[in-house]
Structure formats: structure tokens, C-alpha cells
Enzyme design. Structure first.
Site, PDB file in Angstrom:
ATOM      1  N   HIS A 121       0.826  -1.209   0.000  1.00 19.29           N
ATOM      2  CA  HIS A 121       0.000   0.000   0.000  1.00 19.29           C
ATOM      3  C   HIS A 121       0.862   1.262   0.000  1.00 19.29           C
ATOM      4  O   HIS A 121       0.704   2.139  -0.861  1.00 19.29           O
ATOM      5  CB  HIS A 121      -0.917  -0.007   1.229  1.00 19.29           C
ATOM      6  CG  HIS A 121      -1.767   1.216   1.374  1.00 19.29           C
ATOM      7  ND1 HIS A 121      -3.099   1.229   1.043  1.00 19.29           N
ATOM      8  CD2 HIS A 121      -1.480   2.472   1.816  1.00 19.29           C
ATOM      9  CE1 HIS A 121      -3.595   2.436   1.260  1.00 19.29           C
ATOM     10  NE2 HIS A 121      -2.629   3.212   1.742  1.00 19.29           N
ATOM     11  N   GLU A 122       1.767   1.347   0.962  1.00 19.69           N
ATOM     12  CA  GLU A 122       2.575   2.561   1.059  1.00 19.69           C
ATOM     13  C   GLU A 122       3.503   2.723  -0.139  1.00 19.69           C
ATOM     14  O   GLU A 122       3.788   3.847  -0.558  1.00 19.69           O
ATOM     15  CB  GLU A 122       3.370   2.562   2.372  1.00 19.69           C
ATOM     16  CG  GLU A 122       2.511   2.635   3.621  1.00 19.69           C
ATOM     17  CD  GLU A 122       1.555   3.828   3.634  1.00 19.69           C
ATOM     18  OE1 GLU A 122       1.887   4.868   3.029  1.00 19.69           O
ATOM     19  OE2 GLU A 122       0.471   3.708   4.228  1.00 19.69           O
ATOM     20  N   HIS A 179       1.771   4.612  -2.861  1.00 20.12           N
ATOM     21  CA  HIS A 179       1.941   6.060  -2.731  1.00 20.12           C
ATOM     22  C   HIS A 179       3.305   6.472  -3.276  1.00 20.12           C
ATOM     23  O   HIS A 179       3.432   7.489  -3.968  1.00 20.12           O
ATOM     24  CB  HIS A 179       1.863   6.474  -1.263  1.00 20.12           C
ATOM     25  CG  HIS A 179       0.487   6.506  -0.694  1.00 20.12           C
ATOM     26  ND1 HIS A 179      -0.544   7.223  -1.260  1.00 20.12           N
ATOM     27  CD2 HIS A 179      -0.026   5.933   0.429  1.00 20.12           C
ATOM     28  CE1 HIS A 179      -1.630   7.087  -0.518  1.00 20.12           C
ATOM     29  NE2 HIS A 179      -1.348   6.307   0.502  1.00 20.12           N
ATOM     30  N   HIS A 223       3.413   6.753  -6.937  1.00 24.15           N
ATOM     31  CA  HIS A 223       2.718   7.955  -7.388  1.00 24.15           C
ATOM     32  C   HIS A 223       3.695   9.142  -7.422  1.00 24.15           C
ATOM     33  O   HIS A 223       3.581  10.025  -8.280  1.00 24.15           O
ATOM     34  CB  HIS A 223       1.554   8.241  -6.444  1.00 24.15           C
ATOM     35  CG  HIS A 223       0.482   9.088  -7.044  1.00 24.15           C
ATOM     36  ND1 HIS A 223      -0.650   9.451  -6.342  1.00 24.15           N
ATOM     37  CD2 HIS A 223       0.345   9.673  -8.255  1.00 24.15           C
ATOM     38  CE1 HIS A 223      -1.433  10.202  -7.102  1.00 24.15           C
ATOM     39  NE2 HIS A 223      -0.847  10.358  -8.268  1.00 24.15           N
TER      40      HIS A 223
END
Length: 714
Positions: free
Chosen positions: A502-503, A506, A509
């Protein structure tokens, strides 16, 4: 991922410095603490990464003060410019005015979350009011705004692409901050901004202290029955780190439910741990956050009213994908209607299961739920978390899972850089290369918990990508995994595996951003879009080729047996209503506070009762499914930038599920699909309408909410 929600502190997520040399012309040197300050001199490291080998805690305060003065002078130059306002001499000049402050504050505010020592805390206490003053000076600088408005009124129609988007963002940012208000309302807005910043600083100090203080001390090893030897060793280690009040210590993590309750056989200890978590910050004395909560709520409501809105939710949602509170509630009520009967059925099933061993008089309590649910899952699937943990060595999950998926989908490769210094010895640094072997970014990971780190997991940057600034992204992830004792491998739970993916979503991105301006690049998007890349990246954790590549036994190196893998993957969605319910409850608490007019905000003494009534009204008051975060420790809302925005985790999960469906149909690791997603979504930052960005890749005009229920097995 948490964001700070004031404009000046956008530097926490829009930081960058390609070369600080030119910027230092604005800083009067030498001054005490400024001359030769490593934060104010050009770093010779790759991409000008912060050189932590020569940065000392005492360097931050003078560097921040110097950077504040540098921006003041840059703003003055814009205002004093006698030439007609233009996009170049006003809008771009404003974008660049805080470049040095972006750089210094990005490094400093990393430490306030990840390694908040006494010196860092003291510096934060002193600098936050100064940053707030600077923010107010800029926001309410009438001459500056008149130049911005001049350009907006006269040049907007001729600008295109990212130039127009930058102009729009800056103009609307000033308007939303009160630039068009009357003089008396501007003065009040300044006071509100300053007080909210002070309160959030108090929150940021009190909550970690409260969480640390809530740790549960255990005198006898027998009370820890059910824990593995590794977990018991961790409790012993945590006790030593916290002063040794007893031989063992159970540390409280940020969420309401504590994973350790899954294994503790001692029911009274389970109760103590749960209650310590639930009441960590709502008691009497030094650790009651409710006075902070109600004052922030009143000030936010008043701020919204000054801006012509009924409540803070209406004001906050104006520039999101959802747009209005009505749209958010319509979304939530769809999920609540589907959730409630399944949650009730889950609770009955767990209690019935527990009564088989505990007797028909047994009454399930919230601190029992994880324990008996795990036993029920084990009975149904012949599976327990401890069966799979040996296959989730942290190093393998990172290199053979997270990195491998990024290589297969986007063509990225990673090289560890042990020569680049970090702020803590547990950190690691990797250079990221694009598919053409071109150096693309630096990525840091800080995975292990410590008393100086706040709870949770997040991503931010030391430097954001910007073609205008010729700067490459320097991104970091922070988590709170328990580090294994010396000489033992650190093994993760499945939840921790998905957190890592998940992290890193980010991080991607930020790493894959390809934008002109710093303000628009990377994760500088609406809250109800920013969690989509991270939630989507969890998809890769279960892609068979990726899973089989990283899920290998830490001792033998053998892949996880197919039968165990099948059991685990089936068990992922075991009793899925609970996870959805705790999220919905937290979301509805957030919205309830944000919907209040200032005059209706309860007192600190009424806050807990207000929470209960808000959950009852919307149909989510259920002692068996408490909110993931209670109001008194809801850091996203009171310490971060997610007020009236926690719904975005569910909203973006829908977006992520829609995108995962596209990948599944076209090939989960098909590089053409990955490149398409990279080009149309991950690289675009905030350069175009976000719904259009979503549509460009998926072909959907609106998100398909049913995908969430299907993905969760409901």
C-alpha cells in the site's frame, strides 16, 4: 498516508530542491546557526538528497527561520515588481518563492513524524507559530493577491495545460483561504489559522505520549500464553525500551483493535489491552484530547461559515471528487445497507462458536472478537497467521514482492545505496532506475517502530519531481513493524505485507510523476483520489506470479505450499463485514463532527456521548464493531488533513477495485497495461480533472461501487 492541511505546510508534500545555491542569495549570511548550515548548502549527494551525516538536530531551527525569511523576501520582490503582472513574474514566481522552505521543512517534518526527539519537538513548538504567521501574511497579502487575480482575469484564457492548471490552483487556493473576505473577516481568519496550528501541534505531541503511556505492563510470562516465543521476546524488548516497569510490555498501536488480541488466551489481559487502546486519550489529566478536538471543530466550523458554507464538510469537500456532503452520505449509505445484515450474522456466528468451548452463558465482548474469530477461521480453513508468517520475511516481501511487481508492471529496477546517509540506522535507501536504465528517483524506507515515531504508516518526500525545477523525486515510506531481536528475521503478518504494498503505491505515485510544476506533481491530488494508487498497489500482493516470488520460507527458501496458500487467500475475506464496519464507523464520526455548525459543537465532556449518538443515528452503534479510530485518537482528522475526508479510503478503494479489474482483464503484469496506467494516471499528478484521469484508464464515466463489495467477498 497523512497530509497536513495548511497551505504553507504543503511543503511537507511538495518539497524539493535541485540546487539551493541560488536560493541562498535571499538569506542574509552569516548568522548564528546559518553559516555553513548543511540544510542551507547544496548537498553533493545524488539528486541533492539531504546529507544526514552532517545534519544535526540543532540545525533545523536556524535553517527554518532563514528559509522563512527567504520566502518573505521572494514575496516582497513579486509585490514590489513595477511591471505588469504576468504568468511568469507572478504565478511562476510565487510557485518558486518557497523553494528553500520546501526543502528545509520537508526534511524537518519527516522527523517530527518518524523520529521526534525532545529537540525536534521543541523546534516544532517554536517554528509552527512562525510558519502560521508566514502563511497568514501570504494568504492575506492584498497586493500579492491583486497581482494573482490580474493574471487570472486576463491571461487564463490564453494559457494551456499545466500552466493553466497552476494558475487555477494558486488562485483558488487564495480564494479558499479568504483572500476575498472583508478586512474584519480576514483578521478573524488569521486568528483561526494560527489557533488551529497551535492545537494541531499540541495534538501531535499529546497523542503519541498518550499512546506510549497506554502500554500494558505484564508481570508474569504465563499471562502471555498464546503468543509465540518471538512475540514474547518482543514484549520483553518493548519493556526494556520503556523503562522496565515490569518484565513484559504490550505496546498499543494506532488503531482501536490490537492485533495481539488474536493470540492472547488470558481474557482479562485481552480486556486490559482493549480498554487501554480505546481509552488512551479520553481520560482525565494529561492525556485527554477532547478539549483539543472540540476547539478545533469549532474553529473549523467558524472558518467554513466565514467562507459562506453551512459547515466544514461543505467547505472541505468543495474541491474533491465527491464535491458535496450529500454525495458522500449517499455513497456511505449504500455500503451501510449492504454491511449491516452481514455484520450481525458475523457476530452471531462468532459468539455461537465461542459458546462451544466457553458454555452457553458466554457473552462475546469486543476484546474477545479477534481471539475467537481467529480460532473459528483456523477451524474452518485449518489456517492461522502464525502458519504463514515464516513465509513473509520482510526482506523478501520488499525485494521479491514489492520491487518485483514494480519491475514487471512498470519496468523499474532498484539498487541499494548504502553510501547515502539516513536519519536513523534502521533505514534503507534505494536508487530507482527506469526501464531504459535512466536514474529516476531515490526511495527510502523506515519500517521499524520506536518510541520517537508516531503510529501508522505513511509516504512523503524530501523532494518532488518537477521538470521546471529539474529535480528528481526523493520519496520515503514509514511504517511501524516490530523489529525482530538481533539475529532473528523480521516476519510480517499478512496485514503488514499489504501495508508495505500500500505505502509503496503512494511512493510510485511520487516516483513516476512526470509534471512540469512542483505544486502539481506526484501526490498533490484530492484526498479522495490520493489513496487510489496505494490501494490499487495492494492488488499485486495476491497476483500469483508476484506472491509465489516473495512468499518463501525464511529458513528453507521454499515457496509457500499450494494448500497453505489457498487457505490463506480464502481466509483473507473471512468475515469481511468487520473491517468494512470499523472503517464506516470511523468515517461517519469524521463526517458527524464536520457537519456541525460552530454553535452546535459539543463540550469536551459531551464528546463521547456525541460520538455514540452519531453512530446510533446512522445505524453503526455496535459495541462489537467499534470505530477503527475513536475521536479521541483519530489522528487523520485532528492531526492531519483528512477532516471530512476519511471517507476517501472507501471511495478510493472503489476506484482501485475498478482499476484492478482492468488489469485483471488485460493482464495483471502485462507491461503494456502498466505503462498505460503509468502514462494516464500515475504520472499525471494534479494536472487534469481527476474523474477524467480515472475515466481515461478505465473507460468508466463514474466509479462502480459494487466492485468494493465483490472484492471484499460480500
Amino acid at each position: 498516508m497523512n497530509k497536513i492541511n495548511t497551505r504553507i505546510k504543503r511543503t511537507l508534500v511538495t518539497a524539493g530542491l535541485a540546487s539551493s545555491v541560488a536560493l541562498l542569495n535571499a538569506v542574509e549570511q552569516p548568522k548564528e546557526g546559518v553559516k555553513n548550515n548543511p540544510l542551507l548548502t547544496h548537498s553533493a549527494l545524488l539528486f541533492a538528497a539531504p546529507d544526514f551525516s552532517c545534519i544535526h538536530e540543532t540545525d533545523y531551527l536556524p535553517a527554518l527561520k532563514a528559509a522563512i525569511q527567504a520566502q518573505r523576501k521572494a514575496i516582497k520582490r513579486i509585490v514590489d515588481n513595477k511591471q505588469r503582472p504576468t504568468f511568469a513574474n507572478t504565478i511562476v514566481a510565487y510557485e518558486e518563492s518557497g523553494r528553500l522552505l520546501d526543502h528545509v521543512s520537508s526534511v524537518f517534518f519527516c522527523l517530527t513524524g518518524a523520529d521526534k526527539t525532545d529537540v525536534i519537538a521543541k523546534t516544532e513548538k517554536e517554528i509552527i507559530p512562525q510558519l502560521t504567521d508566514l502563511e497568514n501574511e501570504i494568504t492575506f497579502n492584498a497586493k500579492l493577491f491583486s497581482r494573482i487575480k490580474y493574471v487570472y482575469d486576463r491571461e487564463r484564457a490564453t494559457l494551456k495545460g499545466e500552466d493553466r492548471k497552476l494558475l487555477d490552483e494558486i488562485y483558488k487556493q487564495f480564494v479558499r483561504s479568504g483572500a476575498l473576505l472583508s478586512a474584519d473577516k480576514k483578521a478573524r481568519m488569521e486568528q483561526i489559522n494560527k489557533r488551529i496550528a497551535e492545537l494541531q501541534q499540541q495534538w501531535g505531541t499529546m497523542l503519541p505520549d498518550a499512546t506510549n503511556h497506554a502500554a500494558v505492563w505484564v508481570d508474569n510470562k504465563d499471562e502471555l500464553k498464546g503468543l509465540s516465543e518471538a512475540d514474547i521476546a518482543q514484549c520483553r524488548k518493548d519493556a526494556e525500551r520503556r523503562g522496565g516497569k515490569a518484565p513484559y510490555c504490550i505496546v498499543i498501536v494506532n488503531t482501536t483493535q490490537q492485533a495481539i488480541l488474536t493470540h492472547l488466551e488470558n481474557r482479562d489481559l485481552r480486556r486490559r489491552v482493549f480498554e487501554a487502546s480505546l481509552h488512551r486519550a479520553d481520560g482525565t489529566g494529561a492525556f485527554n484530547t477532547y478539549p483539543i478536538v472540540v476547539e478545533i471543530a469549532k474553529l473549523r466550523a467558524e472558518k467554513a461559515e466565514l467562507m459562506g458554507h453551512k459547515n466544514y464538510a461543505a467547505y472541505s469537500l468543495e474541491r474533491t471528487m465527491a464535491k458535496t456532503p450529500d454525495n458522500v452520505y449517499a455513497f456511505l449509505k449504500q455500503l451501510i445497507a449492504a454491511y449491516r445484515p452481514k455484520a450481525e450474522a458475523e457476530t452471531r456466528a462468532i459468539e455461537d462458536f465461542a459458546r462451544r468451548s466457553e458454555g452457553q452463558d458466554f457473552r462475546l465482548q469486543p476484546y474477545d472478537r479477534f481471539y475467537y474469530s481467529a480460532k473459528m477461521k483456523q477451524a474452518q480453513y485449518r489456517f492461522a497467521e502464525d502458519d504463514v508468517k515464516p513465509y513473509f520475511n520482510i526482506d523478501s516481501v520488499l525485494v521479491n514482492g514489492v520491487f518485483y511487481a514494480a519491475q514487471r508492471a512498470y519496468g523499474l529496477t532498484f539498487k541499494e545505496r548504502k553510501d547515502i546517509p539516513t536519519y536513523h540506522k534502521d533505514m534503507r535507501v534505494f536508487e530507482v532506475f527506469d526501464k531504459d536504465k535512466r536514474p529516476l528517483a531515490l526511495w527510502y524506507c523506515d519500517y521499524f517502530r520506536r518510541p520517537t515515531k508516531r503510529g501508522g504508516a505513511w509516504m512523503s518526500s524530501f523532494s518532488k519531481q518537477s521538470k521546471w525545477r529539474k529535480q528528481q523525486p526523493i520519496i520515503y515510506n514509514v511504517c511501524n513493524y516490530a523489529k525482530a531481536p538481533e539475529g532473528q528475521p523480521t516476519l510480517l503478518t499478512w496485514d503488514e505485507v499489504t501495508t508495505m504494498f500500500h505505502e509503496f503505491g503512494h511512493a510510485l505515485h511520487g516516483i513516476l510523476s512526470d509534471c512540469k510544476y512542483n505544486m502539481l506533481s506526484g501526490t498533490a491530488v484530492a484526498r479522495d483520489f490520493v489513496e487510489m494508487p496505494s490501494q490499487f498497489n495492494e492488488f499485486f500482493a495476491t497476483v500469483p506470479e508476484v506472491f509465489n516470488h516473495y512468499a518463501r520460507h525464511t529458513k528453507t527458501g521454499q515457496p509457500m505450499p499450494e494448500d497453505l496458500k489457498e487457505k490463506m487467500l480464502k481466509a483473507i475475506n473471512f468475515q469481511p463485514a468487520y473491517a468494512l464496519g470499523e472503517n464506516l464507523a470511523a468515517t461517519c464520526l469524521d463526517m458527524a463532527w464536520a457537519m456541525l455548525p460552530a454553535k452546535n459543537v459539543p463540550t469536551a465532556g459531551q464528546a463521547a456521548a456525541f460520538d455514540r449518538e452519531a453512530l446510533r443515528e446512522i445505524g453503526l452503534l455496535d459495541v462489537q464493531v467499534p470505530p477503527r479510530y475513536a475521536t479521541s485518537y483519530f489522528n487523520h482528522v485532528w492531526g492531519g488533513g483528512y477532516a471530512a475526508g476519511y471517507y476517501s479510503y472507501l471511495w478510493t478503494e472503489v476506484l482501485a477495485d475498478n482499476i484492478a479489474s482492468c488489469f485483471a482483464k488485460r493482464g495483471a503484469l502485462n507491461p503494456e497495461v502498466g505503462q498505460d496506467f503509468r502514462k494516464k494516471v500515475l504520472s499525471r499528478g494534479n494536472t487534469k480533472d481527476l474523474m477524467q484521469t480515472f475515466t481515461d484508464f478505465t473507460g468508466l464515466k463514474t466509479p462502480d461501487v459494487s466492485a468494493l463489495m465483490k472484492a471484499r467477498g460480500m
